[in-house]
Design an enzyme around this catalytic site. Sequence first.
Site, PDB file in Angstrom:
ATOM      1  N   ARG A  68     -55.571 -30.506  43.009  1.00  0.00           N
ATOM      2  CA  ARG A  68     -54.402 -31.142  42.400  1.00  0.00           C
ATOM      3  C   ARG A  68     -53.868 -32.163  43.392  1.00  0.00           C
ATOM      4  NH1 ARG A  68     -54.939 -30.966  37.217  1.00  0.00           N
ATOM      5  NH2 ARG A  68     -54.729 -28.912  36.278  1.00  0.00           N
ATOM      6  N   ALA A  80     -56.462 -25.373  30.704  1.00  0.00           N
ATOM      7  CA  ALA A  80     -55.286 -25.996  30.109  1.00  0.00           C
ATOM      8  C   ALA A  80     -55.571 -27.447  29.758  1.00  0.00           C
ATOM      9  CB  ALA A  80     -54.113 -25.912  31.078  1.00  0.00           C
ATOM     10  N   GLU A  96     -59.958 -27.001  24.685  1.00  0.00           N
ATOM     11  CA  GLU A  96     -59.843 -27.093  26.143  1.00  0.00           C
ATOM     12  C   GLU A  96     -60.617 -25.982  26.841  1.00  0.00           C
ATOM     13  OE1 GLU A  96     -58.709 -29.375  28.148  1.00  0.00           O
ATOM     14  OE2 GLU A  96     -57.690 -30.672  26.718  1.00  0.00           O
ATOM     15  N   GLU A 100     -63.666 -27.008  29.270  1.00  0.00           N
ATOM     16  CA  GLU A 100     -63.503 -26.771  30.708  1.00  0.00           C
ATOM     17  C   GLU A 100     -64.339 -25.630  31.244  1.00  0.00           C
ATOM     18  OE1 GLU A 100     -58.995 -28.534  31.310  1.00  0.00           O
ATOM     19  OE2 GLU A 100     -59.305 -26.390  31.535  1.00  0.00           O
ATOM     20  N   GLU A 145     -61.932 -34.795  35.956  1.00  0.00           N
ATOM     21  CA  GLU A 145     -61.887 -33.349  36.195  1.00  0.00           C
ATOM     22  C   GLU A 145     -63.057 -32.901  37.069  1.00  0.00           C
ATOM     23  OE1 GLU A 145     -59.872 -31.564  32.169  1.00  0.00           O
ATOM     24  OE2 GLU A 145     -61.991 -32.090  32.049  1.00  0.00           O
TER      25      GLU A 145
END
Length: 184
Positions: A68, A80, A96, A100, A145
């Site tokens: 992050r 998320a 999601e 993911e 991501e």
Amino acid sequence: MKKPEHRPFKVLESEYLSSRPWFTVRRERVELPTGAIVPEWYIFEFPNWVNVIAITKEGKFVMISQYRHALGRTNYELSAGCCEEGETPEESARRELLEETGYGGGEWEQFMVTSPNPTNHNNLAYTFLATGVELIAEQHTEAGEDIKVELMTREEVEELLHHDEIIQCLHAAPLWRYMARYPF
């Protein structure tokens, strides 16, 4: 259940300062019910968000870790993301989780609804509990991501919570609620 008296602000002026993906903000001049005037109240507009407490048929929590940038650290989190236009929160949550982590299926229920920051955010965060999920596809992450999937025991998740290692409050709060609602 008793609800508080609704006391909305009166909007006297409103203007958009930015209207970009991930940075839509407006400034409003508002009058409070007390008569006080606040010349600058900023509201950040976001789509609704979703996250998933996903538990496999074997009782493992499907957790992710990712860097992050704003905090400069890698954290454990729930799967998320954002609600896409035209999707219900549950459809977004299912999408999601699958994108993911590659996990899906199972039994789903809406578990919790929170506000990321009711002072200046206009969106809600929907948490879903998905039990009995299984690996059904490969990960399909977006360009921004870098997600690692980890299966964890309940004890491992609780340990992370007790040591503030799940720092995303919109993920920690539902996990704490899960632990309280479903004790061993």
